[in-house]
Motif scaffolding. Structure first.
Motif, PDB file in Angstrom:
ATOM      1  N   ASN A  26       2.840  -2.743  12.271  1.00  0.00           N
ATOM      2  CA  ASN A  26       2.955  -1.329  11.908  1.00  0.00           C
ATOM      3  C   ASN A  26       3.417  -0.518  13.112  1.00  0.00           C
ATOM      4  O   ASN A  26       3.367  -0.989  14.259  1.00  0.00           O
ATOM      5  N   ASN A  27       3.849   0.725  12.861  1.00  0.00           N
ATOM      6  CA  ASN A  27       4.195   1.618  13.961  1.00  0.00           C
ATOM      7  C   ASN A  27       2.981   1.820  14.853  1.00  0.00           C
ATOM      8  O   ASN A  27       1.864   2.047  14.370  1.00  0.00           O
ATOM      9  N   PHE A  28       3.211   1.780  16.150  1.00  0.00           N
ATOM     10  CA  PHE A  28       2.105   1.881  17.095  1.00  0.00           C
ATOM     11  C   PHE A  28       1.328   3.182  16.925  1.00  0.00           C
ATOM     12  O   PHE A  28       0.113   3.214  17.114  1.00  0.00           O
ATOM     13  N   TYR A  34       0.859  -1.188   0.000  1.00  0.00           N
ATOM     14  CA  TYR A  34       0.000   0.000   0.000  1.00  0.00           C
ATOM     15  C   TYR A  34       0.896   1.238   0.000  1.00  0.00           C
ATOM     16  O   TYR A  34       2.121   1.131   0.082  1.00  0.00           O
ATOM     17  N   LYS A  35       0.298   2.418  -0.086  1.00  0.00           N
ATOM     18  CA  LYS A  35       1.069   3.646  -0.240  1.00  0.00           C
ATOM     19  C   LYS A  35       1.627   4.206   1.059  1.00  0.00           C
ATOM     20  O   LYS A  35       2.608   4.942   1.044  1.00  0.00           O
ATOM     21  N   GLY A  36       1.004   3.896   2.179  1.00  0.00           N
ATOM     22  CA  GLY A  36       1.469   4.480   3.435  1.00  0.00           C
ATOM     23  C   GLY A  36       0.970   3.723   4.641  1.00  0.00           C
ATOM     24  O   GLY A  36       0.162   2.784   4.532  1.00  0.00           O
ATOM     25  N   GLY A  37       1.454   4.166   5.837  1.00  0.00           N
ATOM     26  CA  GLY A  37       1.106   3.491   7.073  1.00  0.00           C
ATOM     27  C   GLY A  37      -0.384   3.487   7.376  1.00  0.00           C
ATOM     28  O   GLY A  37      -0.908   2.524   7.933  1.00  0.00           O
ATOM     29  N   GLY A  38      -1.070   4.583   7.016  1.00  0.00           N
ATOM     30  CA  GLY A  38      -2.506   4.643   7.250  1.00  0.00           C
ATOM     31  C   GLY A  38      -3.258   3.586   6.460  1.00  0.00           C
ATOM     32  O   GLY A  38      -4.177   2.929   6.976  1.00  0.00           O
TER      33      GLY A  38
END
Length: 334
Positions: free
Chosen positions: A214-216, A194-198
């Motif tokens: 993922n980052n918390f 995907y494109k980003g963490g969100g």
């Protein structure tokens, strides 16, 4: 003899003038650092963990230094562009780097031949904070624990999927390391980019994938809102605000502690020792400052100031883990 003593004051005065003249250039060459604004390069865009850590440092550091600390975002190439800029900067202490896991440990392991710098081609100043990586599933998932998830990965190789935002990220390396620890091949779970963490987080919520690490900071709201179930954290200790989430070590996978987001302060190679010493003192003061400590909580950072030597050891161990994983899985990017 009388003539000599009468001229002695004149002789001494002349000698003092000469001595002062000899010292003046030396003093001019070693001014007190800093004497002008300092650039702090963030190799990612505004708003992420790296940027927030930099601005938390900026606020208090410039008060202690007496000079502005300018946060400059230089995103691109998974953090390599900003990192290269500092690698090539003058070593005078006026261009520093907000170092991160990806560009400073993962990329050097993934791209050892094509990257313009090595993991240790910087001046280590000190670690600032750790950013937990948490592995999650949808709250409706049949996997209630990391033991359930690993059993499913072993029993059904190639059937489960996970989301990432690219190969040079903790989101990709954590599942790959887990598969390796289980004795499974890299394709034993499907990597969905995907494109980003969100978007990585939303993919688990929408059940497009089975799990993610993922980052918390990208997960906390959804965990608190009951949409995600946290299976483990890669931090050495349980999270203060989420003591119910077991650590990787408790789950039997201490090697996953290497997959941990972090922010550290680096300088160019062979940075001026005077500047390094001044920043070392600043970081020590920050580590005891309630405002800086509280600032970390706004982006999920865990204060963890380390010395230069301890920082280098920490990053070295992290890099070695990624390097071994790359060699085992053939993930190297040419």
């Amino acid at each position: 003899m009388t003539r000599f003593f009468r001229s002695l004051p004149v002789r001494l005065a002349c000698a003092a003038v000469v001595a002062a003249g000899a010292q003046a250039p030396l003093q001019a060459q070693t001014p007190t650092y800093p004497t002008k604004p300092i650039q702090l390069i963030v190799p990612f865009s505004v708003g992420g963990d790296a940027d927030q850590s930099a601005r938390n440092l900026q606020t208090l550091a410039q008060q202690l230094l007496g000079q502005p600390v300018l946060v400059v975002n230089k995103p691109g190439a998974s953090g390599a562009i900003g990192s290269q800029l500092v690698r090539d900067a003058a070593p005078d202490g006026y261009t520093l780097l907000m170092a991160r896991t990806g560009p400073q440990a993962i990329l050097p392991a993934l791209q050892p031949k094509s990257l313009g710098y090595k993991w240790n081609e910087f001046t280590f100043i000190g670690m600032l904070d750790l950013n937990p990586v948490v592995c999650v599933v949808n709250v409706d998932s049949p996997h209630k624990s990391i033991a359930d998830l690993t059993k499913a990965l072993i029993d059904k190789p190639g059937k489960l999927s996970y989301s990432t935002s690219g190969p040079a990220t903790t989101q990709s390396l954590a599942p790959q390391l887990l598969l390796s620890l289980l004795g499974l091949k890299p394709d034993a779970a499907l990597n969905v980019p995907y494109k980003g963490g969100g978007e990585v987080t939303m993919a688990v919520i929408s059940k497009e994938v089975d799990f993610a690490c993922n980052n918390f900071s990208s997960l906390a709201g959804q965990i608190n809102g009951g949409k995600l179930r946290a299976l483990l954290t890669t931090t050495p200790k349980r999270l203060e605000k989420h003591p119910d989430i077991p650590t990787a070590r408790e789950a039997g996978y201490p090697q996953l502690e290497a997959v941990l987001g972090w922010s550290a302060l680096y300088g160019p190679p062979k940075m001026d020792p005077v500047a390094v010493k001044r920043w070392t003192a600043v970081l020590k003061q920050l580590s005891e400052d309630p405002k800086w400590i509280a600032g970390n909580a706004t982006f999920g950072g865990i204060p963890s100031v380390m010395s230069a030597a301890d920082t280098e050891k920490f990053v070295s161990d992290s890099y070695a883990t990624y390097q071994a994983l790359v060699q085992k899985t053939g993930m190297e990017i040419k």
